[in-house]
Design a protein around this motif. Structure first.
Motif, PDB file in Angstrom:
ATOM      1  N   ASN A  51      32.863  11.431  50.977  1.00  0.00           N
ATOM      2  CA  ASN A  51      34.358  11.236  51.428  1.00  0.00           C
ATOM      3  C   ASN A  51      35.094  10.776  50.292  1.00  0.00           C
ATOM      4  N   TRP A  80      42.409  10.347  48.112  1.00  0.00           N
ATOM      5  CA  TRP A  80      43.746   9.843  48.346  1.00  0.00           C
ATOM      6  C   TRP A  80      43.980   9.817  49.859  1.00  0.00           C
ATOM      7  N   GLY A  81      43.163  10.482  50.607  1.00  0.00           N
ATOM      8  CA  GLY A  81      43.291  10.091  52.028  1.00  0.00           C
ATOM      9  C   GLY A  81      42.654   9.004  52.710  1.00  0.00           C
ATOM     10  N   ASP A  92      37.074   9.274  56.439  1.00  0.00           N
ATOM     11  CA  ASP A  92      36.526   9.919  57.704  1.00  0.00           C
ATOM     12  C   ASP A  92      36.213   8.776  58.606  1.00  0.00           C
ATOM     13  N   ASP A 101      38.014  13.550  49.038  1.00  0.00           N
ATOM     14  CA  ASP A 101      39.323  13.243  49.569  1.00  0.00           C
ATOM     15  C   ASP A 101      39.581  11.682  48.987  1.00  0.00           C
TER      16      ASP A 101
END
Length: 275
Positions: free
Chosen positions: A40, A46-47, A50, A44
């Motif tokens: 993860n 910067w997000g 999950d 991603d």
């Protein structure tokens, strides 16, 4: 309020909002990525996670961050207390008593600010070995106190000069001794500068790396900065746990600054313009 004043005020607010974002987002990013798995994190970065892996923080603590955290906490608390006690006493004496050599003594104290810690590394190493403090927590505490005292004394002396002498004279007339004046008048009125000195000393001690790496050999006694460096080699591929350890190490200084920010600003403003 005119249109120009409104535009000027809005520009100021936008500037401070952008500045706050630049400070807060890296901390948010660090804490958030501490909950991610490796996959993860790379897919991603910067997000939001999950799946929020709270076990990363538990794993980081169990991997050694917990021991390093407690070591740093002990060294920092003892160092800060010693700097506040010794520094406030010295600052009170230099700000209130007139004696031959007072200015020379102040000059000697302030000259400690000109000595770079790196210059004294080898001599301190040999000295600590000679007196039996090498590879103990006190090797760090004694060194940190010695290097933090000059600036703290200079800062507190400047603040104590702003306290009216009439208060001390009234207390003396009422029968207070010098010690009672210091304890019941100077220290309570000097809370802002004491908070400033405590925060500055705490930050410097908590984040110090060089002395902690050289003077401590036992891994069980290492502090957070050196411990995290060793943790990186242990968790070479587990970035979520590494970031969780970094987030844990940042918590104490953030909490301290939030709790004492008003006193810190008041103390720094008053202590910087007096004396």
């Amino acid at each position: 309020m005119t249109a120009m004043q409104k535009i000027y005020r809005a520009a100021i607010w936008l500037w401070f909002a952008a500045y706050a974002l630049c400070i807060l987002y890296p901390l948010f990013w660090l804490a958030m990525n501490g909950f991610k798995s490796n996959r993860n994190f790379f897919l991603d970065p910067w997000g939001l996670p999950d799946k929020w892996l709270w076990k990363n923080y538990v794993s980081a603590w169990d991997a050694g961050v917990g021991q390093y955290f407690l070591n740093s906490a002990f060294v920092t608390v003892v160092s800060v207390l010693l700097v506040l006690v010794l520094g406030s006493m010295a600052a009170y004496g230099l700000s209130r008593f007139r004696f031959r050599g007072a200015n020379l003594l102040l000059l000697i104290v302030v000259s400690g600010l000109m000595l770079a810690p790196q210059v004294s590394l080898i001599s301190l190493y040999k000295m600590l070995q000679m007196i039996g403090l090498y590879n103990t927590r006190w090797a760090l505490i004694v060194t940190y106190v010695a290097f933090q005292l000059p600036f703290s004394i200079f800062l507190m002396r400047s603040y104590f000069l702003s306290i009216p002498r009439e208060l001390e004279e009234s207390a003396t007339i009422d029968g207070c001794s010098t010690w009672q004046v210091y304890w019941h008048i100077i220290l309570p009125m000097g809370k802002p500068i004491l908070a400033s000195a405590a925060l500055l000393t705490g930050m410097n001690v908590w984040n110090e790396f060089m002395f902690a790496m050289v003077f401590i050999e036992d891994s069980a006694l290492r502090t957070i900065p050196v411990g995290l460096m060793n943790l990186r080699s242990q968790l070479n591929t587990d970035f979520g746990v590494q970031l969780a350890g970094l987030a844990i190490s940042a918590i104490p200084m953030i909490v301290m600054f939030i709790l004492f920010q008003k006193q810190f600003v008041r103390g720094m403003m008053a202590g910087s313009v007096k004396g």
